[in-house]
Write a protein that holds these residues in place. Structure first.
Motif, PDB file in Angstrom:
ATOM      1  N   GLU A 117      -5.027  -7.731 -22.129  1.00 43.07           N
ATOM      2  CA  GLU A 117      -5.532  -6.364 -21.984  1.00 43.07           C
ATOM      3  C   GLU A 117      -5.352  -5.681 -23.258  1.00 43.07           C
ATOM      4  N   ASP A 150     -12.020  -3.378 -22.059  1.00 44.04           N
ATOM      5  CA  ASP A 150     -11.149  -3.746 -21.004  1.00 44.04           C
ATOM      6  C   ASP A 150     -11.918  -4.494 -19.891  1.00 44.04           C
ATOM      7  N   THR A 151     -11.877  -5.869 -19.905  1.00 44.16           N
ATOM      8  CA  THR A 151     -11.122  -6.956 -20.961  1.00 44.16           C
ATOM      9  C   THR A 151     -11.606  -8.079 -21.508  1.00 44.16           C
ATOM     10  N   GLU A 207      -9.187  -7.404 -10.891  1.00 41.77           N
ATOM     11  CA  GLU A 207      -7.908  -6.664 -11.592  1.00 41.77           C
ATOM     12  C   GLU A 207      -7.877  -5.190 -11.255  1.00 41.77           C
ATOM     13  N   GLU A 208      -9.058  -4.489 -11.404  1.00 48.68           N
ATOM     14  CA  GLU A 208      -9.192  -3.159 -11.287  1.00 48.68           C
ATOM     15  C   GLU A 208      -9.018  -2.499 -10.058  1.00 48.68           C
ATOM     16  N   HIS A 254      -8.844 -10.671 -16.808  1.00 56.43           N
ATOM     17  CA  HIS A 254      -9.810 -10.407 -15.553  1.00 56.43           C
ATOM     18  C   HIS A 254     -11.304 -10.169 -16.046  1.00 56.43           C
TER      19      HIS A 254
HETATM   20 ZN   LIG Z   1      -8.099  -4.387 -17.846  1.00 59.46          ZN
END
Ligand SMILES: [Zn+2]
Length: 400
Positions: A176, A114-115, A148-149, A84
């Protein structure tokens, strides 16, 4: 004896590419002041174009595109690398979120761990193969995705494309921070509200009302007992048992009034094999059974979940797991196939029948922190693992 791909990885390039990515703000627009992924997507697009790789842009929302680059392999097999592009917010950070400062072998900034570290390792792995004219065994699709978050919109759009047969994908690695271990099972989640309604009265005559807060105390005690007994029996060997957490409570209007309403938020982490629909239905039915035991006039409402995500797992002897474990242990000793309590993009891919594991450089404990960093040497090793996996992954095609 497999080739030592670590020797081929240019440490300076790993540092450069990761620094480039960290310097481009890509806070998820769901957070206050979020920039969105647009500029990182443009960077990744240019990166693929410079390597002469075909690029596919999948618009998920206006100004929010997944970018998929493809490198053809020699075998009839397609391996997806997914990472992501969005990060969490930067408020309260103690390092420059977009400075990409390097100290003692660590690169600092929002997303360093991340990430963007995983994305950088994947990009440098592709660049290394392109420049050395190494042809991977499997065709590699590198998908840099949005969101993604918060709500997984990017991977969900990608998974939909796979489900419709528009993108072939026989296995996937989701990047990740896992410290180069392979996460082959992780939990899912459901969050929902439970409301108890009673009847208000003056607090000097509580017997004339129905106290929603006191009824909720019974509901909470029941839920904790339920989770303790039922979830213990549903323990998964890699993720442990499902868990239940009462994460919020609200109720009452004044110190001298019997509370007419009380509500709680419940967060349940499901184990692989459990479906959130079943868990939610079971809780609802059991609380319907508890209602007659509460004082007359009290009602319990179990609301539909406002957030859900699936758990996932892939077999420990799946060819993907064996290939990544072999590669990881070639460059970093004692790497294992493990489980994790948190969610990731991976579960959306396993839902469309793609065997998927989670793998990448960095420690999840550093994700979202005030001083987020990643160790550059680990990002370099991750890049070697990606090249190694690409060159050797024969997948199911070899077995069939
Ligand atoms: Zn992540």
């Amino acid at each position: 004896m497999a080739a030592d791909y670590l020797k081929l990885i240019d440490e300076r390039r790993v540092r450069e590419v990761l620094a480039d990515l960290v310097r481009i703000p890509s806070v998820n627009p769901g957070f206050p002041g979020g920039h969105g992924e647009k500029e990182v997507a443009a960077y990744v697009t240019r990166f693929f174009e410079r390597l002469g790789l075909p690029v596919d842009v999948q618009t998920v929302e206006p100004d929010r595109d997944n970018v998929i680059g493809t490198m053809a392999g020699s075998a009839d097999l397609h391996l997806l690398w997914e990472a992501h592009m969005d990060t969490v917010q930067t408020s309260g950070m103690t390092v420059d979120p977009f400075g990409a400062e390097v100290r003692d072998g660590k690169l600092y900034g929002r997303g360093a761990c991340d990430t963007k570290a995983s994305l950088a390792a994947m990009l440098v792995a592709l660049e290394t193969m392109a420049e050395r004219r190494l042809v991977p065994a499997a065709t590699i699709h590198l998908a840099a995705v949005v969101d993604e978050e918060i709500t997984y919109k990017g991977v969900s759009a990608l998974a939909e494309r796979i489900r419709r047969g528009e993108l072939r994908c026989d296995a996937a690695i989701v990047g990740e921070p896992t410290q180069l271990h392979a996460i082959i099972a992780h939990k899912g989640v459901l969050r929902f509200r439970i409301e108890v309604t009673g009847a208000a009265a003056h607090s000097s005559t509580p017997e004339k009302g129905v106290n929603a807060i006191e009824c909720m105390a019974d509901v909470i005690a029941y839920l904790k007992r339920y989770a303790g007994e039922r979830f213990a029996a549903q323990r998964h060997p890699l993720t442990g048992p499902p868990t239940l957490c009462i994460s919020r409570i609200e109720g009452g209007v004044a110190p001298n009034t019997v509370a007419e309403r009380c509500s709680i938020s419940v967060d349940i982490r499901t184990a692989p094999g459990q479906e959130w629909e079943d868990v939610w239905t079971d809780v609802r039915e059991r609380l319907a059974g508890l209602e007659p035991e509460l004082p007359a006039g009290a009602t319990i409402t179990v609301h539909r979940p406002f957030l859900t995500d699936y758990a996932m797992e892939v077999a420990p002897d799946d060819p993907l797991v064996l290939a990544v474990m072999e590669a990881a242990n070639a460059y970093a000793p004692d790497r294992q196939a493990i489980g994790a309590p948190y969610c990731s993009d991976a579960s959306k891919l396993t839902r469309v029948s793609v065997p998927t594991l989670v793998f990448g450089p960095g420690d999840i404990a550093e994700a979202h922190t005030a001083g987020e960093w990643v160790e550059l040497a680990e990002v370099v090793r991750a890049a070697a693992v990606f090249v190694h996996t690409a060159m050797h992954f024969a997948g199911r095609a070899e077995q069939e």
